[in-house]
Motif scaffolding. Sequence first.
Motif, PDB file in Angstrom:
ATOM      1  N   THR A   1       8.114  14.198  10.611  1.00 25.55           N
ATOM      2  CA  THR A   1       8.202  12.767  10.299  1.00 25.55           C
ATOM      3  C   THR A   1       9.556  12.230  10.750  1.00 25.55           C
ATOM      4  OG1 THR A   1       9.178  13.178   8.133  1.00 25.55           O
ATOM      5  CG2 THR A   1       6.789  12.916   8.200  1.00 25.55           C
ATOM      6  N   ALA A   2       9.648  10.912  10.800  1.00 23.75           N
ATOM      7  CA  ALA A   2      10.921  10.264  11.146  1.00 23.75           C
ATOM      8  C   ALA A   2      11.967  10.559  10.078  1.00 23.75           C
ATOM      9  CB  ALA A   2      10.705   8.758  11.272  1.00 23.75           C
ATOM     10  N   GLU A   3      11.540  10.690   8.809  1.00 25.12           N
ATOM     11  CA  GLU A   3      12.483  10.971   7.724  1.00 25.12           C
ATOM     12  C   GLU A   3      13.089  12.364   7.909  1.00 25.12           C
ATOM     13  OE1 GLU A   3       9.477   9.663   7.223  1.00 25.12           O
ATOM     14  OE2 GLU A   3      10.005   7.688   6.446  1.00 25.12           O
ATOM     15  N   GLU A   4      12.271  13.326   8.334  1.00 28.79           N
ATOM     16  CA  GLU A   4      12.783  14.679   8.561  1.00 28.79           C
ATOM     17  C   GLU A   4      13.785  14.662   9.723  1.00 28.79           C
ATOM     18  OE1 GLU A   4      10.171  17.505  10.290  1.00 28.79           O
ATOM     19  OE2 GLU A   4      11.368  19.213   9.659  1.00 28.79           O
ATOM     20  N   GLN A   5      13.471  13.894  10.747  1.00 32.03           N
ATOM     21  CA  GLN A   5      14.366  13.802  11.896  1.00 32.03           C
ATOM     22  C   GLN A   5      15.741  13.260  11.462  1.00 32.03           C
ATOM     23  OE1 GLN A   5      13.431  10.851  14.936  1.00 32.03           O
ATOM     24  NE2 GLN A   5      13.995  12.299  16.520  1.00 32.03           N
ATOM     25  N   THR A   6      15.731  12.229  10.627  1.00 30.19           N
ATOM     26  CA  THR A   6      16.981  11.648  10.134  1.00 30.19           C
ATOM     27  C   THR A   6      17.762  12.673   9.314  1.00 30.19           C
ATOM     28  OG1 THR A   6      15.861   9.531  10.009  1.00 30.19           O
ATOM     29  CG2 THR A   6      17.919   9.706   8.801  1.00 30.19           C
TER      30      THR A   6
ATOM     31  N   MET B   1      -0.705  11.896  -4.539  1.00 30.25           N
ATOM     32  CA  MET B   1       0.184  12.892  -3.944  1.00 30.25           C
ATOM     33  C   MET B   1       1.527  12.834  -4.677  1.00 30.25           C
ATOM     34  SD  MET B   1       0.543  15.298  -1.926  1.00 30.25           S
ATOM     35  CE  MET B   1      -1.176  15.297  -1.477  1.00 30.25           C
ATOM     36  N   PRO B   2       1.728  13.706  -5.689  1.00 30.28           N
ATOM     37  CA  PRO B   2       2.899  13.567  -6.565  1.00 30.28           C
ATOM     38  C   PRO B   2       4.122  14.371  -6.137  1.00 30.28           C
ATOM     39  CG  PRO B   2       1.393  15.190  -7.468  1.00 30.28           C
ATOM     40  CD  PRO B   2       0.799  14.746  -6.165  1.00 30.28           C
ATOM     41  N   SER B   3       4.065  15.048  -5.001  1.00 30.81           N
ATOM     42  CA  SER B   3       5.138  15.976  -4.642  1.00 30.81           C
ATOM     43  C   SER B   3       6.467  15.239  -4.408  1.00 30.81           C
ATOM     44  CB  SER B   3       4.731  16.726  -3.374  1.00 30.81           C
ATOM     45  OG  SER B   3       5.788  17.556  -2.985  1.00 30.81           O
ATOM     46  N   PRO B   4       7.557  15.749  -5.011  1.00 23.87           N
ATOM     47  CA  PRO B   4       8.856  15.102  -4.777  1.00 23.87           C
ATOM     48  C   PRO B   4       9.487  15.530  -3.454  1.00 23.87           C
ATOM     49  CG  PRO B   4       9.085  16.860  -6.406  1.00 23.87           C
ATOM     50  CD  PRO B   4       7.640  16.811  -6.025  1.00 23.87           C
ATOM     51  N   PHE B   5       9.061  16.675  -2.911  1.00 22.21           N
ATOM     52  CA  PHE B   5       9.611  17.180  -1.651  1.00 22.21           C
ATOM     53  C   PHE B   5       8.479  17.477  -0.676  1.00 22.21           C
ATOM     54  CE2 PHE B   5      12.588  19.038  -4.889  1.00 22.21           C
ATOM     55  CZ  PHE B   5      13.621  18.145  -4.660  1.00 22.21           C
ATOM     56  N   GLU B   6       8.484  16.810   0.463  1.00 17.18           N
ATOM     57  CA  GLU B   6       7.480  17.092   1.491  1.00 17.18           C
ATOM     58  C   GLU B   6       8.129  16.864   2.847  1.00 17.18           C
ATOM     59  OE1 GLU B   6       4.249  18.051   1.602  1.00 17.18           O
ATOM     60  OE2 GLU B   6       4.064  18.230  -0.561  1.00 17.18           O
TER      61      GLU B   6
ATOM     62  N   GLY C   1     -10.375   7.357   5.615  1.00 17.98           N
ATOM     63  CA  GLY C   1     -10.275   5.992   5.103  1.00 17.98           C
ATOM     64  C   GLY C   1     -10.022   5.905   3.614  1.00 17.98           C
ATOM     65  N   LEU C   2      -9.429   6.955   3.028  1.00 19.35           N
ATOM     66  CA  LEU C   2      -9.167   6.964   1.585  1.00 19.35           C
ATOM     67  C   LEU C   2      -7.731   6.502   1.317  1.00 19.35           C
ATOM     68  CD1 LEU C   2     -10.247   7.915  -1.240  1.00 19.35           C
ATOM     69  CD2 LEU C   2      -9.233  10.140  -0.741  1.00 19.35           C
ATOM     70  N   PRO C   3      -7.531   5.484   0.449  1.00 19.26           N
ATOM     71  CA  PRO C   3      -6.153   5.049   0.168  1.00 19.26           C
ATOM     72  C   PRO C   3      -5.419   6.082  -0.680  1.00 19.26           C
ATOM     73  CG  PRO C   3      -7.682   3.885  -1.261  1.00 19.26           C
ATOM     74  CD  PRO C   3      -8.526   4.729  -0.345  1.00 19.26           C
ATOM     75  N   ALA C   4      -4.077   6.023  -0.630  1.00 19.87           N
ATOM     76  CA  ALA C   4      -3.282   7.038  -1.316  1.00 19.87           C
ATOM     77  C   ALA C   4      -2.344   6.397  -2.325  1.00 19.87           C
ATOM     78  CB  ALA C   4      -2.478   7.821  -0.294  1.00 19.87           C
ATOM     79  N   LEU C   5      -2.003   7.186  -3.333  1.00 21.78           N
ATOM     80  CA  LEU C   5      -0.979   6.795  -4.300  1.00 21.78           C
ATOM     81  C   LEU C   5       0.038   7.931  -4.311  1.00 21.78           C
ATOM     82  CD1 LEU C   5       0.086   4.970  -6.568  1.00 21.78           C
ATOM     83  CD2 LEU C   5      -1.447   6.131  -8.148  1.00 21.78           C
ATOM     84  N   VAL C   6       1.280   7.652  -3.885  1.00 18.74           N
ATOM     85  CA  VAL C   6       2.240   8.749  -3.673  1.00 18.74           C
ATOM     86  C   VAL C   6       3.505   8.550  -4.493  1.00 18.74           C
ATOM     87  CG1 VAL C   6       1.387   8.990  -1.300  1.00 18.74           C
ATOM     88  CG2 VAL C   6       3.503   7.715  -1.714  1.00 18.74           C
ATOM     89  N   ASN C   7       4.227   9.653  -4.655  1.00 16.60           N
ATOM     90  CA  ASN C   7       5.490   9.654  -5.382  1.00 16.60           C
ATOM     91  C   ASN C   7       6.557   8.943  -4.538  1.00 16.60           C
ATOM     92  OD1 ASN C   7       7.836  10.206  -6.748  1.00 16.60           O
ATOM     93  ND2 ASN C   7       7.435  12.401  -6.975  1.00 16.60           N
ATOM     94  N   ALA C   8       7.092   7.833  -5.069  1.00 13.30           N
ATOM     95  CA  ALA C   8       8.070   7.048  -4.301  1.00 13.30           C
ATOM     96  C   ALA C   8       9.383   7.796  -4.123  1.00 13.30           C
ATOM     97  CB  ALA C   8       8.332   5.730  -5.004  1.00 13.30           C
ATOM     98  N   ARG C   9       9.643   8.794  -4.980  1.00 13.66           N
ATOM     99  CA  ARG C   9      10.916   9.520  -4.870  1.00 13.66           C
ATOM    100  C   ARG C   9      10.944  10.455  -3.671  1.00 13.66           C
ATOM    101  NH1 ARG C   9      13.592   8.104  -9.403  1.00 13.66           N
ATOM    102  NH2 ARG C   9      12.276   7.587 -11.164  1.00 13.66           N
TER     103      ARG C   9
ATOM    104  N   LYS D   1      10.941  10.542   0.016  1.00 13.75           N
ATOM    105  CA  LYS D   1      11.149   9.570   1.101  1.00 13.75           C
ATOM    106  C   LYS D   1      10.081   9.687   2.172  1.00 13.75           C
ATOM    107  CE  LYS D   1      16.133   9.009   0.819  1.00 13.75           C
ATOM    108  NZ  LYS D   1      17.406   9.508   1.335  1.00 13.75           N
ATOM    109  N   VAL D   2       9.654  10.926   2.453  1.00 13.07           N
ATOM    110  CA  VAL D   2       8.655  11.149   3.503  1.00 13.07           C
ATOM    111  C   VAL D   2       7.335  10.483   3.129  1.00 13.07           C
ATOM    112  CG1 VAL D   2       7.210  12.923   4.578  1.00 13.07           C
ATOM    113  CG2 VAL D   2       9.680  13.233   4.444  1.00 13.07           C
ATOM    114  N   LEU D   3       6.866  10.733   1.906  1.00 12.43           N
ATOM    115  CA  LEU D   3       5.575  10.171   1.486  1.00 12.43           C
ATOM    116  C   LEU D   3       5.636   8.642   1.440  1.00 12.43           C
ATOM    117  CD1 LEU D   3       4.532  12.624  -1.384  1.00 12.43           C
ATOM    118  CD2 LEU D   3       3.632  12.527   0.932  1.00 12.43           C
ATOM    119  N   ARG D   4       6.709   8.132   0.874  1.00 13.71           N
ATOM    120  CA  ARG D   4       6.847   6.673   0.777  1.00 13.71           C
ATOM    121  C   ARG D   4       6.940   6.055   2.178  1.00 13.71           C
ATOM    122  NH1 ARG D   4      10.850   3.046  -2.984  1.00 13.71           N
ATOM    123  NH2 ARG D   4      10.628   1.152  -1.776  1.00 13.71           N
ATOM    124  N   GLY D   5       7.712   6.720   3.056  1.00  9.08           N
ATOM    125  CA  GLY D   5       7.848   6.219   4.429  1.00  9.08           C
ATOM    126  C   GLY D   5       6.501   6.198   5.140  1.00  9.08           C
TER     127      GLY D   5
END
Lengths: 167, 398
Positions: free
Chosen positions: B175-180, B291-296, B309-317, B319-323
């Motif tokens: 992901t772009a977050e991992e690259q950063t 998707m509750p994982s804090p680290f991905e 086509g399934l919407p997701a609800l992810v852990n905002a903490r 950064k990768v999932l939120r991004g």
Amino acid sequence: MADSNIRVDAVMGEIERDVRARLRRHLVKKGGAADYQDEAIFDAVHAVLARAVDGRNLDATLLPELLDSDVEWRLETHLKLSTHRPAVGRFILFAKRRLLLPITRWLFEYSQENFRRQDHLNRVLFACIEELALENARLRRALTGSSRATAHHEEPKKHEGHEETSY
Amino acid sequence: MKLACVIHRFGADIAGGSEGHCRLVAEHLAAEHDVTVVTTCAKDHITWRNHYPAGETRLGPLRVLRFPVARERHLHRFMDLSDLVFADRASAEEQELWFHENGPDAPDLIEHLRLHGSEYDRVLFWSYRYFDTYFGLPLVADRAVLVPTAEEDPLIHVDDLRRFFALPKGFLFLTAEEQTLVAARAPSGRPSAVIGCGLDPAPSATDLARLDDLQLADPFVLYLGRIDPNKGCGALIRHFLRYADLGRRVQLVMAGPASMTIPDHPLVRSLGFVDDAVRDALLTRARVLVMPSPFESLSMVLLEAWNRGLPALVNARCKVLRGQVERANGGLYYGNSAEFASALDYLLDHPDQARQLGRQGLAYIDREYRWPIVMEKVERLLAATDPTCSPPDVGVSF
């Protein structure tokens, strides 16, 4: 399509505003800070604390660096077994490691888990204190800047006034 | 090209994470290249106990070279050392020892890279945190491509990684977050590409009858993956039980092997490990993927959900999932129990909007994660990391 291009940030903005409003009402109802009657104050406090909790790297805060020289503030979450007895020490260590520790492992792991939680909480609190100190420093700088600007604006007036009276 | 893909464990029956990513990329590379997977005999990622026979085998188009693990992981010693390293109190020797203790300790694999590494045109390594990558990559640094699978966990702050991340010739990121995250610790100018992982379009027909025997409620929200406190499942269950206490009649279905206690509650259903057909049916029938994982570093399950086509609800903490969710406009996120409840309410009470978020997720997959798009990026990076050329001149650097 009527519902095309839903923007997540727009929906989340609405949800976050609604959650903040409910949280404020809940705290006011439970007897929280009287200042929370004012929505703007609550939002400002929320923003500062949320920045500390979500936006800060908990491994890079100032307070632990200042404490480090004379206070051992970190919780020891790992167990080090050692001895000062040169001869019998090896047997004592062996007994601790091979007999005592396996028997009490459940208690050790329970305590260790709680120590880890406390350690995390300490670091969050350090971040909160730092965020408040930063906010304070920023406001002081803004205040100093604005009083300088006011003084700068007022100075020519005084000068003007002086000239007026001198005529 | 003659390529080696180095991975800590490998097998058709090993699910998820970097191992699955390695297998998929290696299989697609094998369409154009001569690919050897260099791995260990381990199957269990906790103990690294030897399971597969050592030596050469074939798995589809891949040549697989397995090396034995010299010793199993000593868990208590590893955890104690982890506390020291993650608290930033470890010496350079202790930091290096951490990678040794993390394993899998396979000295013959390292020896193979020392003796035969230069026979490969490129050597791709998956996951910087394991013994094989940490000690193997320096031996073939001039031709090494690292897929770090880095997460924003305490390990990434270890000082020694600045030296390590300066070694590879190029990087492939998920992901772009991992690259950063890695770019902040690596010298600039290295070729890199954000590839994520490729997906084929989901099958149009799914056998929903596979769910009949499971007697699931309707509606249900789905968690798919290892049920583990490190994956945020403890917090998910806490948030969900508070949500259920508000009177909502929705079921949380958790599908995956459990390594923690799951509360006995009428609205929480644990299915254990499920096969691919049940997995497909669950993703088709669920209303929301949680998707509750804090680290991905990348959530394959999230991509699979969007692929259907399934919407997701992810852990905002995380950064990768939120991004990912923000880029895709494919779901919502939460930072605490109250936001979890409100966001889930929105997705359940606004089915048209929820479906649209899912469709936007699918459009994102079509744009970014189809195999031809992913492999084109990989091929460009392989071309840009020729060991005989320095420094690289490509438009994909940090």
